[in-house]
Design an enzyme around this catalytic site. Sequence first.
Site, PDB file in Angstrom:
ATOM      1  N   ILE A  74       1.279  -0.548   0.031  1.00 51.63           N
ATOM      2  CA  ILE A  74       0.049   0.009   0.147  1.00 51.63           C
ATOM      3  C   ILE A  74       0.613   0.954   0.299  1.00 51.63           C
ATOM      4  O   ILE A  74       1.294   1.459   1.178  1.00 51.63           O
ATOM      5  CB  ILE A  74      -1.102   0.042   1.039  1.00 51.63           C
ATOM      6  CG1 ILE A  74      -1.585  -1.116   0.911  1.00 51.63           C
ATOM      7  CG2 ILE A  74      -2.032   1.047   1.780  1.00 51.63           C
ATOM      8  CD1 ILE A  74      -2.817  -1.782   0.173  1.00 51.63           C
ATOM      9  N   PRO A  75       1.398   1.701  -1.366  1.00 48.53           N
ATOM     10  CA  PRO A  75       2.276   2.783  -1.600  1.00 48.53           C
ATOM     11  C   PRO A  75       2.247   4.029  -0.514  1.00 48.53           C
ATOM     12  O   PRO A  75       2.179   4.886  -1.369  1.00 48.53           O
ATOM     13  CB  PRO A  75       2.778   2.655  -2.745  1.00 48.53           C
ATOM     14  CG  PRO A  75       1.518   2.524  -3.057  1.00 48.53           C
ATOM     15  CD  PRO A  75       0.099   1.407  -2.389  1.00 48.53           C
ATOM     16  N   CYS A  76       1.833   4.120   0.819  1.00 52.13           N
ATOM     17  CA  CYS A  76       2.006   5.934   1.154  1.00 52.13           C
ATOM     18  C   CYS A  76       3.345   6.677   0.977  1.00 52.13           C
ATOM     19  O   CYS A  76       3.237   7.461   1.115  1.00 52.13           O
ATOM     20  CB  CYS A  76       1.595   4.867   2.432  1.00 52.13           C
ATOM     21  SG  CYS A  76       3.194   4.475   3.710  1.00 52.13           S
ATOM     22  N   HIS A  77       4.135   5.765   0.587  1.00 55.15           N
ATOM     23  CA  HIS A  77       5.842   6.640   0.204  1.00 55.15           C
ATOM     24  C   HIS A  77       5.120   6.982  -1.080  1.00 55.15           C
ATOM     25  O   HIS A  77       5.919   7.690  -1.216  1.00 55.15           O
ATOM     26  CB  HIS A  77       7.648   5.087   0.167  1.00 55.15           C
ATOM     27  CG  HIS A  77       6.669   4.535  -0.925  1.00 55.15           C
ATOM     28  ND1 HIS A  77       5.684   3.235  -1.275  1.00 55.15           N
ATOM     29  CD2 HIS A  77       7.218   4.360  -1.706  1.00 55.15           C
ATOM     30  CE1 HIS A  77       5.716   2.761  -1.876  1.00 55.15           C
ATOM     31  NE2 HIS A  77       6.884   3.802  -3.137  1.00 55.15           N
ATOM     32  N   ARG A  78       4.482   7.160  -1.645  1.00 51.47           N
ATOM     33  CA  ARG A  78       3.958   7.443  -3.349  1.00 51.47           C
ATOM     34  C   ARG A  78       3.283   9.441  -2.935  1.00 51.47           C
ATOM     35  O   ARG A  78       3.401   9.711  -3.854  1.00 51.47           O
ATOM     36  CB  ARG A  78       3.589   6.514  -3.916  1.00 51.47           C
ATOM     37  CG  ARG A  78       4.753   5.501  -4.161  1.00 51.47           C
ATOM     38  CD  ARG A  78       4.294   4.964  -5.720  1.00 51.47           C
ATOM     39  NE  ARG A  78       4.420   3.421  -5.701  1.00 51.47           N
ATOM     40  CZ  ARG A  78       3.968   2.576  -6.034  1.00 51.47           C
ATOM     41  NH1 ARG A  78       2.498   2.067  -6.598  1.00 51.47           N
ATOM     42  NH2 ARG A  78       4.550   1.332  -6.200  1.00 51.47           N
TER      43      ARG A  78
END
EC number: 2.1.1.63
Length: 165
Positions: A125-129
């Site tokens: 779940i790409p919260c780093h993006r």
Amino acid sequence: MNKFYQIDYDSPIGVIEIIATNEAVYSILFSDREEPENHVQEDTPMVLKDCFNQIDDYFKGICQEFTFPFIFDGTDFQKTVWNALTTINYADTCSYKDIGKVIGNEKASRAIGSANGKNKLSIVIPCHRVIGSNGTLTGYAGGVWRKEWLLCHEKSMQGSQLHSR
């Protein structure tokens, strides 16, 4: 009650603890430990092995989408935000305000940031993006330096021999 299993993945940016049941992955979080302690065992569920292999492929630059089953454990709002995060393409970024537009609440930037901070499925779940509206890297539960590394990794792998699962 479900039994939980754990294995550690030794990534280029630190040990990642992966926890799952027999059916689905529950969390993928960076650890403070320097060395992996939990390895594949005889009773390690296939879903956990699949997650481990897909995370490994992600770091090798040959995977940009994940197909193993996972469990969202959070409030309805958090789940809405996390679902919105899955729409951010590999190597792309967007702002908290952009996520607000996706979920129909542009003014929820702080709440979106809070939901991101509670995401238990790092990388997948790409919260780093998600970055600030002004393009700056903002908080990341795994550390802003990891966020920067992940974004640089994805940009450098974009256009190479990547494939989706």
